[in-house]
Design an enzyme around this catalytic site. Structure first.
Site, mmCIF file in Angstrom:
data_model
loop_
_atom_site.group_PDB
_atom_site.id
_atom_site.type_symbol
_atom_site.label_atom_id
_atom_site.label_comp_id
_atom_site.label_asym_id
_atom_site.label_seq_id
_atom_site.Cartn_x
_atom_site.Cartn_y
_atom_site.Cartn_z
ATOM 1 N N ALA A 65 14.198 -11.539 -5.775
ATOM 2 C CA ALA A 65 15.001 -10.662 -5.982
ATOM 3 C C ALA A 65 16.423 -11.147 -6.516
ATOM 4 C CB ALA A 65 15.233 -9.834 -4.818
ATOM 5 N N GLU A 84 22.989 -20.290 -2.589
ATOM 6 C CA GLU A 84 21.937 -20.386 -1.750
ATOM 7 C C GLU A 84 22.156 -21.133 -0.379
ATOM 8 O OE1 GLU A 84 18.454 -19.238 -1.203
ATOM 9 O OE2 GLU A 84 19.021 -20.201 0.559
ATOM 10 N N ASN A 92 11.921 -17.213 1.159
ATOM 11 C CA ASN A 92 10.813 -16.829 1.801
ATOM 12 C C ASN A 92 9.738 -16.538 0.681
ATOM 13 O OD1 ASN A 92 9.715 -16.548 4.390
ATOM 14 N ND2 ASN A 92 9.034 -14.755 3.686
ATOM 15 N N GLY A 97 2.291 -15.490 -0.262
ATOM 16 C CA GLY A 97 1.012 -15.706 -0.710
ATOM 17 C C GLY A 97 0.735 -15.525 -2.005
ATOM 18 N N GLY A 98 1.885 -15.013 -2.799
ATOM 19 C CA GLY A 98 1.748 -14.999 -4.424
ATOM 20 C C GLY A 98 0.755 -13.722 -4.855
ATOM 21 N N ARG A 343 -1.448 -3.235 7.619
ATOM 22 C CA ARG A 343 -0.667 -4.418 8.586
ATOM 23 C C ARG A 343 -0.389 -3.837 10.117
ATOM 24 N NH1 ARG A 343 2.644 -7.583 4.289
ATOM 25 N NH2 ARG A 343 0.913 -8.561 3.242
ATOM 26 N N GLU A 479 14.275 -7.787 0.052
ATOM 27 C CA GLU A 479 14.108 -7.378 1.522
ATOM 28 C C GLU A 479 15.221 -7.260 2.221
ATOM 29 O OE1 GLU A 479 11.444 -10.303 3.463
ATOM 30 O OE2 GLU A 479 11.433 -9.338 5.386
HETATM 31 P P1 ADP Z 1 13.720 -11.598 -1.277
HETATM 32 O O1 ADP Z 1 12.035 -11.893 -0.983
HETATM 33 O O2 ADP Z 1 14.052 -10.376 -0.841
HETATM 34 O O3 ADP Z 1 14.169 -12.332 -2.691
HETATM 35 P P2 ADP Z 1 14.049 -14.373 0.020
HETATM 36 O O4 ADP Z 1 13.700 -14.673 1.411
HETATM 37 O O5 ADP Z 1 12.925 -14.780 -0.755
HETATM 38 O O6 ADP Z 1 14.342 -12.917 -0.303
HETATM 39 O O7 ADP Z 1 15.281 -15.015 -0.480
HETATM 40 C C1 ADP Z 1 16.605 -14.892 0.092
HETATM 41 C C2 ADP Z 1 17.502 -15.858 0.115
HETATM 42 O O8 ADP Z 1 18.731 -15.816 0.502
HETATM 43 C C3 ADP Z 1 16.780 -17.258 1.247
HETATM 44 O O9 ADP Z 1 16.616 -18.384 0.237
HETATM 45 C C4 ADP Z 1 17.979 -17.213 1.987
HETATM 46 O O10 ADP Z 1 17.925 -18.536 2.500
HETATM 47 C C5 ADP Z 1 19.270 -16.894 1.426
HETATM 48 N N1 ADP Z 1 20.101 -16.208 2.187
HETATM 49 C C6 ADP Z 1 20.201 -15.726 3.421
HETATM 50 N N2 ADP Z 1 21.373 -15.401 4.059
HETATM 51 C C7 ADP Z 1 22.108 -16.039 3.405
HETATM 52 C C8 ADP Z 1 23.590 -16.219 3.258
HETATM 53 N N3 ADP Z 1 24.389 -15.833 4.343
HETATM 54 N N4 ADP Z 1 23.949 -16.919 2.588
HETATM 55 C C9 ADP Z 1 23.481 -17.555 1.398
HETATM 56 N N5 ADP Z 1 22.226 -17.367 1.206
HETATM 57 C C10 ADP Z 1 21.596 -16.705 2.061
#
Ligand code: ADP
Length: 516
Positions: A65, A84, A92, A97-98, A343, A479
């Protein structure tokens, strides 16, 4: 009217949360370990006198996202930073699983699969128990094909095959060439960098900064943060001239927050997610007046194994075998539920049984369906096992042999006639009776996988406040948002949701008029 009520009348949500948070912190219930201290809770009091850095758009999170938002915002002319908190990008998304669920696609047409946005929407709403915001779910279904084509044609991600996931009416999950979200995340990262998106690792959102007009104008972060040590990191203020986009993912790994919303999901349940899937960013957004929804709809993956850590390889084995092989309760030697159920239905059925169950397939089904690298890795780590005979398989899992063999005979008769009289499992046209050795099997026990709840957004990906109006300068996607999937997110729809709403957030945020 009591003084308490009088005082609350004129108070904003933020003021209310401020006092509630104080209580929560002092009792250590909600925010313990989330790095939020009482003095940080009044945003208006602490607009920094000087900003350390300024961008048009500030994005939190580097998963599907956040990266989709970054690329679209940059392509709309904005200067963009992605922060990040972890030492690696991708969240995530990079370990999923792509599988990208989309409808009416080229790959489906080539496979002779008749699908439509109406059918995908219908599936999403039925699985979601009609708790989904239908307008938002509709946007995902109707824009899923366009989003998939953008990933394939513009980003350059390769999709190799079509998979089925329980709860969908047809095969519509487009699997990346390496059966992992990393195929898409890595290509999005390259694209974002090539376009000049600024990216910071080890930078954690602490709080949103809101001005007196209730507009989000920037964020406070900790730079050089070392997850999960809250004592690390240097306070830094980042100004967002146009908007902040929150794309921080779900909170499947946040046991305290999980337990607040669903007390059953305590330490006994592992999670498939990366360690950073914690909820402090959602909480920080709520403290900036963002409304949350469906926080107690937390999804367990029914296809995970207790014999390996995290997501592992068994999900890629199990989910490819449903509709081709049976799922058995080892105690009775019998089937117990529709293998192609969604699920939630399947996870609930396994938890009700109270011990791990077994999924199996013969050589025909496994060789045809299971990604070879996943099979190899699962065999290597011992979570998937290979047996020369059904007798050996039964013995290994302590199954009553006669009942098990009867059940396989019955299953095979259902496969022959393509109709399951016992549980109404979908049996695919190319499925064959389970007879060809060697046989492969794995144990299944659910793990926390996806949090359907999160921030309320509108169709433009604007975050909605407790006054039911969009909060100026504040967007969210992926998410971290709630309400799109209702009670159950169907397989592969997370990728569609993240890309569709990430793009919407990025494009709209870039259109904002700078506040100063
Ligand atoms: P989505 O599938 O919704 O894109 P992901 O889990 O793939 O979500 O990516 C969300 C990212 O945001 C993760 O890499 C996570 O480490 C990061 N994240 C979560 N909380 C924080 C925060 N407080 N500050 C910076 N990054 C964050």
């Amino acid at each position: 009217m009591s003084d308490d009520v009088k005082n609350l009348k004129g108070a904003s949500r933020r003021d209310f949360i401020k006092s509630a948070t104080g209580i929560a912190i002092s009792t250590g219930i909600v925010l313990g370990g989330l790095g939020i201290s009482p003095k940080d809770t009044d945003a208006k009091e602490s607009i920094p006198k000087k900003w350390d850095e300024t961008y048009d758009i500030v994005i939190i999170g580097s998963g599907f996202a956040g990266l989709a938002a970054a690329i679209e915002a940059r392509n709309s002319g904005a200067n963009v930073v992605v922060i990040e908190k972890m030492p690696v990008y991708g969240g995530n998304s990079i370990i999923n699983g792509g599988d990208f669920s989309a409808c009416g696609t080229k790959m489906q047409k080539e496979a002779g699969i008749n699908d439509s946005p109406e059918l995908m929407l219908k599936d999403m709403l039925r699985a979601g128990l009609y708790l989904n915001n239908p307008e938002l779910a509709k946007i995902v279904a109707y824009q899923s094909n366009d989003a998939l084509e953008w990933c394939a044609n513009y980003i350059g991600a390769k999709f190799a095959r079509l998979n089925f996931h329980g709860g969908h009416s047809v095969k519509r999950a487009h699997q990346t060439i390496n059966a992992s979200g990393s195929e898409l995340v890595n290509k999005m990262l390259s694209k974002a960098k090539e376009l000049g998106v600024k990216m910071y690792l080890k930078t954690k959102l602490e709080r949103f900064i809101v001005n007196n007009d209730n507009r989000v104008i920037g964020i406070e972060v900790k730079k050089d943060y070392r997850f999960p040590d809250e004592k690390t990191g240097k306070k830094t203020y980042i100004k967002a001239s146009k908007a902040v986009i929150l794309a921080s993912g779900g909170f499947s790994r946040d046991i305290n927050l999980r337990k607040i919303h669903d007390p059953r999901l305590d330490e006994r349940f592992e999670s498939t997610n990366h360690p950073g899937a914690t909820g402090e960013a959602i909480m920080a957004a709520c403290m900036a007046n963002a409304m949350d929804v469906h926080m107690d709809w937390i999804q367990l993956g029914p296809w995970t194994s207790p014999d390996e850590k995290g997501f592992g390889y068994v999900p890629l084995f199990c989910e490819r075998l449903v509709g081709y092989g049976p799922m058995i309760d080892p105690k009775t030697g019998k089937r117990f539920f529709k293998e192609t159920g969604n699920r939630k239905e399947r996870a609930d059925a396994i938890i009700l049984i109270g011990h791990p169950v077994v999924i199996l397939g013969d050589s025909y089904a496994v060789n045809k369906q299971v990604f070879p690298a996943a099979l190899k890795k699962g065999l290597e780590n011992g979570s998937i096992k290979k047996f020369e005979t059904l007798e050996d398989l039964a013995k290994n899992y302590n199954m009553p042999l006669a009942q098990f063999k009867n059940e396989i005979t019955k299953w095979n008769s259902f496969v022959e006639k393509k109709k399951d009289d016992d549980f109404d499992c979908m049996i695919f046209p190319d499925a064959k009776p389970t007879i060809e050795p060697p046989f492969f099997a794995a144990r299944l026990w659910p793990k926390v996988h996806h949090t359907m709840g999160g921030l309320v957004i509108n169709e433009n990906a604007k975050v909605i406040g407790f006054d039911m109006k969009p909060i100026a300068g504040f967007y969210a996607a992926g998410e971290v948002t709630g309400g799109i999937h209702g009670a159950v997110r169907l397989g592969g729809v997370a990728m569609a949701d993240c890309i569709v709403f990430g793009r919407i957030a990025g494009k709209n945020a870039a259109k904002e008029i700078p506040w100063g």
